[in-house]
Design an enzyme around this catalytic site. Sequence first.
Site, PDB file in Angstrom:
ATOM      1  N   ASN A   7     -25.690  36.588 -17.626  1.00  0.00           N
ATOM      2  CA  ASN A   7     -24.548  36.548 -16.698  1.00  0.00           C
ATOM      3  C   ASN A   7     -23.520  37.576 -17.166  1.00  0.00           C
ATOM      4  O   ASN A   7     -22.759  37.326 -18.097  1.00  0.00           O
ATOM      5  CB  ASN A   7     -23.962  35.127 -16.708  1.00  0.00           C
ATOM      6  N   ARG A  90     -27.532  37.018 -13.042  1.00  0.00           N
ATOM      7  CA  ARG A  90     -26.432  36.893 -12.087  1.00  0.00           C
ATOM      8  C   ARG A  90     -26.218  38.276 -11.465  1.00  0.00           C
ATOM      9  O   ARG A  90     -26.113  39.272 -12.175  1.00  0.00           O
ATOM     10  CB  ARG A  90     -25.159  36.474 -12.820  1.00  0.00           C
ATOM     11  N   HIS A 179     -18.170  34.533  -7.232  1.00  0.00           N
ATOM     12  CA  HIS A 179     -18.165  33.350  -8.104  1.00  0.00           C
ATOM     13  C   HIS A 179     -18.794  32.148  -7.401  1.00  0.00           C
ATOM     14  O   HIS A 179     -18.504  31.001  -7.746  1.00  0.00           O
ATOM     15  CB  HIS A 179     -16.729  32.954  -8.527  1.00  0.00           C
ATOM     16  N   ILE A 208     -10.653  30.600 -12.678  1.00  0.00           N
ATOM     17  CA  ILE A 208      -9.745  31.609 -13.214  1.00  0.00           C
ATOM     18  C   ILE A 208     -10.200  32.063 -14.602  1.00  0.00           C
ATOM     19  O   ILE A 208     -10.048  31.366 -15.590  1.00  0.00           O
ATOM     20  CB  ILE A 208      -8.267  31.137 -13.174  1.00  0.00           C
ATOM     21  N   ARG A 240      -7.206  43.462 -12.247  1.00  0.00           N
ATOM     22  CA  ARG A 240      -7.246  43.661 -10.784  1.00  0.00           C
ATOM     23  C   ARG A 240      -5.973  43.135 -10.126  1.00  0.00           C
ATOM     24  O   ARG A 240      -5.479  42.070 -10.495  1.00  0.00           O
ATOM     25  CB  ARG A 240      -8.470  42.944 -10.194  1.00  0.00           C
ATOM     26  N   GLY A 331     -12.718  30.838 -17.951  1.00  0.00           N
ATOM     27  CA  GLY A 331     -12.021  31.065 -19.226  1.00  0.00           C
ATOM     28  C   GLY A 331     -10.621  30.481 -19.303  1.00  0.00           C
ATOM     29  O   GLY A 331     -10.304  29.727 -20.233  1.00  0.00           O
ATOM     30  N   GLY A 333      -8.986  28.549 -16.792  1.00  0.00           N
ATOM     31  CA  GLY A 333      -8.953  27.194 -16.223  1.00  0.00           C
ATOM     32  C   GLY A 333      -9.452  26.137 -17.196  1.00  0.00           C
ATOM     33  O   GLY A 333      -8.936  25.020 -17.241  1.00  0.00           O
ATOM     34  N   GLU A 334     -10.453  26.500 -18.014  1.00  0.00           N
ATOM     35  CA  GLU A 334     -11.021  25.528 -18.952  1.00  0.00           C
ATOM     36  C   GLU A 334     -10.218  25.404 -20.238  1.00  0.00           C
ATOM     37  O   GLU A 334     -10.220  24.352 -20.875  1.00  0.00           O
ATOM     38  CB  GLU A 334     -12.460  25.967 -19.341  1.00  0.00           C
ATOM     39  N   ASN A 335      -9.541  26.509 -20.612  1.00  0.00           N
ATOM     40  CA  ASN A 335      -8.963  26.573 -21.967  1.00  0.00           C
ATOM     41  C   ASN A 335      -7.453  26.666 -22.064  1.00  0.00           C
ATOM     42  O   ASN A 335      -6.922  26.725 -23.156  1.00  0.00           O
ATOM     43  CB  ASN A 335      -9.560  27.780 -22.703  1.00  0.00           C
ATOM     44  N   GLU A 385     -22.625  28.538 -14.763  1.00  0.00           N
ATOM     45  CA  GLU A 385     -23.373  29.432 -13.871  1.00  0.00           C
ATOM     46  C   GLU A 385     -24.789  29.616 -14.395  1.00  0.00           C
ATOM     47  O   GLU A 385     -25.742  29.734 -13.617  1.00  0.00           O
ATOM     48  CB  GLU A 385     -22.657  30.800 -13.807  1.00  0.00           C
TER      49      GLU A 385
HETATM   50  N1  LIG Z   1      -7.556  29.518 -24.883  1.00  0.00           N
HETATM   51  C1  LIG Z   1      -7.353  30.324 -23.850  1.00  0.00           C
HETATM   52  N2  LIG Z   1      -6.130  30.413 -23.254  1.00  0.00           N
HETATM   53  C2  LIG Z   1      -5.904  31.254 -22.244  1.00  0.00           C
HETATM   54  N3  LIG Z   1      -6.863  32.052 -21.736  1.00  0.00           N
HETATM   55  C3  LIG Z   1      -8.089  31.990 -22.279  1.00  0.00           C
HETATM   56  C4  LIG Z   1      -8.416  31.139 -23.347  1.00  0.00           C
HETATM   57  N4  LIG Z   1      -9.729  31.310 -23.665  1.00  0.00           N
HETATM   58  C5  LIG Z   1     -10.206  32.249 -22.829  1.00  0.00           C
HETATM   59  N5  LIG Z   1      -9.225  32.656 -21.990  1.00  0.00           N
HETATM   60  C6  LIG Z   1      -9.284  33.710 -20.983  1.00  0.00           C
HETATM   61  O1  LIG Z   1     -10.403  33.666 -20.167  1.00  0.00           O
HETATM   62  C7  LIG Z   1     -10.682  34.995 -19.697  1.00  0.00           C
HETATM   63  C8  LIG Z   1     -12.165  35.222 -19.721  1.00  0.00           C
HETATM   64  O2  LIG Z   1     -12.741  34.300 -18.847  1.00  0.00           O
HETATM   65  P1  LIG Z   1     -14.255  34.397 -18.376  1.00  0.00           P
HETATM   66  O3  LIG Z   1     -14.444  33.332 -17.367  1.00  0.00           O
HETATM   67  O4  LIG Z   1     -15.136  34.371 -19.563  1.00  0.00           O
HETATM   68  O5  LIG Z   1     -14.222  35.850 -17.755  1.00  0.00           O
HETATM   69  P2  LIG Z   1     -15.264  36.792 -17.016  1.00  0.00           P
HETATM   70  O6  LIG Z   1     -16.503  35.980 -16.733  1.00  0.00           O
HETATM   71  O7  LIG Z   1     -14.528  37.169 -15.790  1.00  0.00           O
HETATM   72  O8  LIG Z   1     -15.536  37.936 -17.928  1.00  0.00           O
HETATM   73  C9  LIG Z   1      -9.904  35.944 -20.601  1.00  0.00           C
HETATM   74  O9  LIG Z   1      -8.812  36.483 -19.897  1.00  0.00           O
HETATM   75  C10 LIG Z   1      -9.394  35.039 -21.673  1.00  0.00           C
HETATM   76  O10 LIG Z   1      -8.128  35.419 -22.062  1.00  0.00           O
HETATM   77  C1  LIG Z   2     -16.840  38.445  -9.361  1.00  0.00           C
HETATM   78  C2  LIG Z   2     -16.106  38.466 -10.644  1.00  0.00           C
HETATM   79  O1  LIG Z   2     -14.959  38.864 -10.684  1.00  0.00           O
HETATM   80  O2  LIG Z   2     -16.753  38.001 -11.731  1.00  0.00           O
HETATM   81  P1  LIG Z   2     -16.180  37.826 -13.216  1.00  0.00           P
HETATM   82  O3  LIG Z   2     -15.063  36.869 -13.135  1.00  0.00           O
HETATM   83  O4  LIG Z   2     -17.330  37.252 -14.010  1.00  0.00           O
HETATM   84  O5  LIG Z   2     -15.729  39.163 -13.676  1.00  0.00           O
HETATM   85 MG   LIG Z   3     -17.346  35.099 -15.123  1.00  0.00          MG
END
Ligand SMILES: Nc1ncnc2c1ncn2[C@@H]1O[C@H](COP(=O)(O)OP(=O)(O)O)[C@@H](O)[C@H]1O
Ligand SMILES: CC(=O)OP(=O)(O)O
Ligand SMILES: [Mg+2]
Length: 401
Positions: A7, A90, A179, A208, A240, A331, A333-335, A385
């Site tokens: 992914n 993905r 997503h 998010i 973005r 990332g 939303g969960e953390n 995912e």
């Molecule tokens: N503890 C945290 N507090 C705030 N933001 C976090 C935390 N852990 C991860 N993140 C944020 O989550 C984002 C990454 O999310 P993720 O869903 O893995 O991204 P993507 O799949 O889009 O690459 C980063 O901006 C990171 O800062």
């Molecule tokens: C579609 C998209 O923005 O995916 P990601 O959050 O994984 O970068």
């Molecule tokens: Mg992602």
Amino acid sequence: MKVLVINSGSSSIKYQLLEMNTEKVLAKGLVERIGIEGSRIIHRKNEEKYVIEKVIKNHEEGLKEVLDLLTSEDYKVISSLNEIDAVGHRVVHGGERFSSSVIIDKESLDAIEMMSFLAPLHNPANVMGIKAAIELLPNVPQIAVFDTSFHQTMPKTSFLYAIPYEYYEKYKIRRYGFHGTSHKYVSRRAAEILGKDIKTLKIITSHIGNGASIAAVKNGESFDTSMGFTPLEGLVMGTRSGDIDPAIVSFLAQEEGLTAKEVVEILNNKSGVYGITKGFSSDMRDIEDKALEGDKVCRLALDIYEYRIAKYIGAYAAAMNGVDVIVFTAGVGENSPVTREEICEKYLTYLGVKIDKEKNNFKGLERIISTPDSKVAVLVVPTNEELMIARETKELVSTKN
Ligand SMILES: Nc1ncnc2c1ncn2[C@@H]1O[C@H](COP(=O)(O)OP(=O)(O)O)[C@@H](O)[C@H]1O
Ligand SMILES: CC(=O)OP(=O)(O)O
Ligand SMILES: [Mg+2]
């Protein structure tokens, strides 16, 4: 049957190796902060967790590290890549051509590559991952699971833009949404956790991460979502811009001597919280830490980020004429308890949202964070995912045999 899932997100690569007869995860991990300072791999095998700090400049380097890790002496889970029976990928943009997952052949890979200009931060990395996997595992089926599939149920009122209709007919310009695998997974899990039939619920899922989008899930189907023709529309993200007045594109092109394409590159790569903080960081952890220390610019970036999420939640409550459940995932939303609390407390009390601050104070688990008397149930559901992609992969490979 062993399935490897890859992914590629805009800032990360997540991977899982699963034994699909039992859905046991043999190994999983995350390559994060790709292309920025502090990149690292977090690899998990059984209960063991390994953190490997390493400069990882791009997705290609990241994927190579992952494939080496799976068979390397120190961290190994399989003796050779030949033990893998199928690979699930993905793929972010499937356009109107792919409304469901496919077994990849030359023609479908060409089509995915052609869609790269519609998802420039993603499809190129997805294609690279597919090609690398084909090269290493030439006799293994490779499956593509699209972010856009779940959103194919959106009605025209949600997916058509108010531009001349001929552009939809001629170029398929419409909202696709992304997503989807995540919005589908977390909306179903939320219904299960609440012990309710998803067909009776109005759910707003807030994915998010570095990329971010919100979806209105009505009766179990995607009804609307904030990303559009490309993953640039909607929320404020790491790099973005999300929604802006489209007239800014021609204005900036003229004033800065750029082409429209170059302006869109700036909106994709140099905007969002990274742009607002004058290039300080695209990572919400960095922004949040500084904001809480009192840094005014980071506080402003976090405020704008949260405000846009709240506006979309309000819009989708109106779009569905109500909301029963709000889900936070990905990332941030969960953390991030801070982001969740600020969105709910500053903007959503008019909906009857009440969260329990104690229950909200945690990371990375499935949990209901609203109080029993909240009119809307608010949940955190870590997305998966990879599991959804592995299930699709198993299903497609089994129907073929
Ligand atoms: N503890 C945290 N507090 C705030 N933001 C976090 C935390 N852990 C991860 N993140 C944020 O989550 C984002 C990454 O999310 P993720 O869903 O893995 O991204 P993507 O799949 O889009 O690459 C980063 O901006 C990171 O800062
Ligand atoms: C579609 C998209 O923005 O995916 P990601 O959050 O994984 O970068
Ligand atoms: Mg992602």
